[in-house]
Design a protein around this motif. Sequence first.
Motif, PDB file in Angstrom:
ATOM      1  N   GLY A  12       0.411  -1.349  -0.287  1.00  0.00           N
ATOM      2  CA  GLY A  12      -0.218  -0.165  -0.511  1.00  0.00           C
ATOM      3  C   GLY A  12       0.638   1.538  -0.259  1.00  0.00           C
ATOM      4  N   THR A  13       0.213   2.006  -0.245  1.00  0.00           N
ATOM      5  CA  THR A  13       0.685   3.992   0.194  1.00  0.00           C
ATOM      6  C   THR A  13       1.029   3.911   1.439  1.00  0.00           C
ATOM      7  OG1 THR A  13      -0.672   4.181  -2.032  1.00  0.00           O
ATOM      8  CG2 THR A  13       0.596   5.906  -1.432  1.00  0.00           C
ATOM      9  N   GLY A 178      -7.535   5.025   0.617  1.00  0.00           N
ATOM     10  CA  GLY A 178      -6.770   4.732   2.456  1.00  0.00           C
ATOM     11  C   GLY A 178      -5.739   5.535   1.862  1.00  0.00           C
ATOM     12  N   GLY A 179      -4.470   5.978   2.328  1.00  0.00           N
ATOM     13  CA  GLY A 179      -4.320   7.219   2.540  1.00  0.00           C
ATOM     14  C   GLY A 179      -3.270   7.905   1.269  1.00  0.00           C
ATOM     15  N   GLY A 180      -2.800   7.603   0.700  1.00  0.00           N
ATOM     16  CA  GLY A 180      -3.049   8.057  -0.923  1.00  0.00           C
ATOM     17  C   GLY A 180      -3.101   8.351  -2.011  1.00  0.00           C
ATOM     18  N   GLY A 207      -6.154   9.567   3.192  1.00  0.00           N
ATOM     19  CA  GLY A 207      -5.974  10.233   4.049  1.00  0.00           C
ATOM     20  C   GLY A 207      -4.815  11.414   4.213  1.00  0.00           C
ATOM     21  N   GLU A 255      -2.960  13.911  12.099  1.00  0.00           N
ATOM     22  CA  GLU A 255      -3.886  12.011  11.256  1.00  0.00           C
ATOM     23  C   GLU A 255      -4.408  11.391  13.242  1.00  0.00           C
ATOM     24  OE1 GLU A 255      -0.941   9.296  10.726  1.00  0.00           O
ATOM     25  OE2 GLU A 255      -2.378   7.823   9.537  1.00  0.00           O
ATOM     26  N   LYS A 258      -6.967  13.148  13.357  1.00  0.00           N
ATOM     27  CA  LYS A 258      -8.941  11.898  12.936  1.00  0.00           C
ATOM     28  C   LYS A 258      -8.980  11.519  13.053  1.00  0.00           C
ATOM     29  CE  LYS A 258      -6.726  10.299   9.246  1.00  0.00           C
ATOM     30  NZ  LYS A 258      -6.330  10.510   7.941  1.00  0.00           N
ATOM     31  N   ILE A 259      -8.384  10.034  13.485  1.00  0.00           N
ATOM     32  CA  ILE A 259      -8.926   9.174  13.980  1.00  0.00           C
ATOM     33  C   ILE A 259      -9.630   8.851  15.107  1.00  0.00           C
ATOM     34  CG2 ILE A 259      -8.014   6.744  14.842  1.00  0.00           C
ATOM     35  CD1 ILE A 259      -5.791   7.413  12.655  1.00  0.00           C
ATOM     36  N   SER A 262     -13.355   9.826  13.771  1.00  0.00           N
ATOM     37  CA  SER A 262     -13.853   8.879  13.465  1.00  0.00           C
ATOM     38  C   SER A 262     -15.066   8.329  14.667  1.00  0.00           C
ATOM     39  CB  SER A 262     -13.422   7.926  12.780  1.00  0.00           C
ATOM     40  OG  SER A 262     -12.609   8.114  11.897  1.00  0.00           O
ATOM     41  N   GLY A 329     -10.179   0.550   2.750  1.00  0.00           N
ATOM     42  CA  GLY A 329      -9.199   1.562   2.683  1.00  0.00           C
ATOM     43  C   GLY A 329      -9.593   2.354   4.209  1.00  0.00           C
ATOM     44  N   SER A 331      -9.402   5.453   5.539  1.00  0.00           N
ATOM     45  CA  SER A 331      -9.546   6.460   5.550  1.00  0.00           C
ATOM     46  C   SER A 331     -11.017   5.802   5.603  1.00  0.00           C
ATOM     47  CB  SER A 331      -9.977   7.299   4.458  1.00  0.00           C
ATOM     48  OG  SER A 331      -8.877   7.208   4.507  1.00  0.00           O
ATOM     49  N   TYR A 333     -13.437   4.665   7.528  1.00  0.00           N
ATOM     50  CA  TYR A 333     -13.664   4.686   8.610  1.00  0.00           C
ATOM     51  C   TYR A 333     -14.356   5.600   9.337  1.00  0.00           C
ATOM     52  CZ  TYR A 333     -10.882   0.467  10.499  1.00  0.00           C
ATOM     53  OH  TYR A 333     -10.928  -0.475  10.610  1.00  0.00           O
ATOM     54  N   ILE A 334     -14.362   6.210   8.539  1.00  0.00           N
ATOM     55  CA  ILE A 334     -14.596   8.095   8.482  1.00  0.00           C
ATOM     56  C   ILE A 334     -16.099   8.237   8.514  1.00  0.00           C
ATOM     57  CG2 ILE A 334     -14.249  10.482   8.022  1.00  0.00           C
ATOM     58  CD1 ILE A 334     -11.554  10.227   6.912  1.00  0.00           C
ATOM     59  N   THR A 356      -8.556  -2.240   6.806  1.00  0.00           N
ATOM     60  CA  THR A 356      -7.195  -2.108   5.906  1.00  0.00           C
ATOM     61  C   THR A 356      -6.454  -3.463   5.871  1.00  0.00           C
ATOM     62  OG1 THR A 356      -6.642  -2.783   8.863  1.00  0.00           O
ATOM     63  CG2 THR A 356      -7.309   0.085   7.563  1.00  0.00           C
TER      64      THR A 356
END
Length: 599
Positions: A12-13, A178-180, A207, A255, A258-259, A262, A329, A331, A333-334, A356
């Motif tokens: 993953g990125t 995902g993250g990127g 994300g 970050e 942000k988590i 959620s 991914g 993100s 989870y948001i 994930t």
Amino acid sequence: MENTINFGIDLGTTNSAIAKFVKGEVIIFSNPQDYGRNTLPSVVSYKKDKITVGNKAKEFLEKDPKSVVGVFKRKMGTAESFKIKSINESRTPIELSSQVLKELKTFVNTGDTLDAVVITIPASFDTIQSNATKEAGLQAGFKQVVLLQEPIAASLAYANMKKEREMKDGDWLVYDLGGGTFDVALIKIKDGEMKVLDHEGDNFLGGADFDNMIVEKLVIPKIIEKYSFSNLEDEMKSASGKFNAKYYVLLRRAEEAKITLSSKTSAEIVVDGFEDEEGNEVDMEIVITRSEFNELIKPNIDGTIDMIKKIITRNSLKPIDVQFTLMVGGSTYIPYVRSRVEEVLQIPANCEIDPTTAVAIGAAFYAATKPKEISKDDSNKKQTSISIKASYNKASKEKEEFFAARITGDITDLSYRILRQDGGFDSGLKKLGDRINEDLPLVDGAYNFFTLTVYDEQNNIVETDIEPIGINSGFGISGQPIPEDICLEVDDYDNPGKTRLKLIFQKNSILPLRSQGISFPLNKGMIKGNDDDFIYINVLEGSHLALPEANKGIGFMEIRGTQIKRDIAKGSDIEITISISESRDITIATYLNMADQEF
Ligand code: ADP
Ligand code: MG
């Protein structure tokens, strides 16, 4: 040695993971350096004589950001490399990815030798990016690397969790934020076969952008409201800026906030540990609410929804035709991502799989159906007096699968028996000849394992070299599509001196692909032995409606006068065969009619 690949990696990125298929189930390995986690941050840091991958490397970002690299997947397939201060050298995205892959090998505690693996790639990866991923795998020591598109991997994880009985024919979407990177794919299920119909994506959205936006749009403005800085944003974001290391601290805290958002409706970010231009110590707590955050990311999320709408329209579907949107991914989870996507599209958001690990899990299910192609090391192979060479399909939608085997060795007075692991099938004891032919009944929607045992006259087991027989009657995939057109560059007879594109494989055609007998007359001759005479065959990737120079070159073949056995006349036929394997290896074969020669 097992005869299928069994290992799957999500490269993953932001985060990577490794999983293995073991007797009908997939296990995901946990990170030995990071208790309780199944993922490895795709971050690499360099010290003079030490390479660190994962969380430790990520932490190092806050001390020496110029010696740490992350998000390099975005640069896969480019000529760009990353300068690393501590060693004063550069590393390519391929080298960095191979470090991540090597680190993932250390997760594996089953004692396997990892020589073959399925590695996932975004559906949008072109041939060059795909080949770069494969190269990273080879550099990490794998001898066989099979590529699989991420949305298919996620869908396989879902389908294998659900089992067939609960699955309906129809279409669904895979939404991977995902993250990127963001990827969305339209999947069709029909009679237990899974197919990617179409996809869209943005290689520059994830994300990490949300973390950036929190720092840039919410945190920095609040700092400069209270303290005096003339150019704080630049001093933080520029690699040579005074507060660059501080920026990474804030990114990490953003970050975390942000988590937190959620699951909670507000979160705090502490900003401290530096002085403003008047010598005041910065020390503040910034509160961010969930609605502030939602507002911040709304344009990005709406952008992803627009891509979905494009796919739906392009495939003449209505939202009601789509069963659900499978969320994948970190993100996703948001809560806002889930609710916004559902609200705007009026398609239910499906959050049933772990966003994930789903991609690595699906990759392992796929790996269980892919035979190993590495030549078996004979010294490792059991030496037995009876040798059995079996052949059967490793994936089947039939009620029974035909099993055939050839036996070598002294078979006098021996017998055999095939048993299905769940006890549902027993061939009974049969006399062993030099061949075995059996129809093996399969349990629908599951992995079926059989054992073939050979006995002597007294019913003692005779050792043989056969592995357990495994047949997947679960979800198969009927293919991975190519993300862009593949064309040949040919002379444009209407515009002398110019070339145009000839479409060979259209976007979304399913791999593997083969186009045989593309034939046309040569616009020039070649004299045998003349090195100045040549034919140049150029394969390009991009839109077939664009100009050749706007497309990416992915392979070429050159035939020179010195290589031909006979002179070739202008107007004589050239025949070209192009094939692309499931893992994106491109082969060009050319036949020159007049010379009766193949290249
Ligand atoms: P990638 O596919 O890019 O490697 P992942 O699927 O692992 O990435 O997603 C990583 C991203 O998900 C990161 O930006 C991370 O901050 C974000 N993320 C992880 N968990 C949560 C959560 N609970 N809430 C919001 N974002 C999350
Ligand atoms: Mg991912």
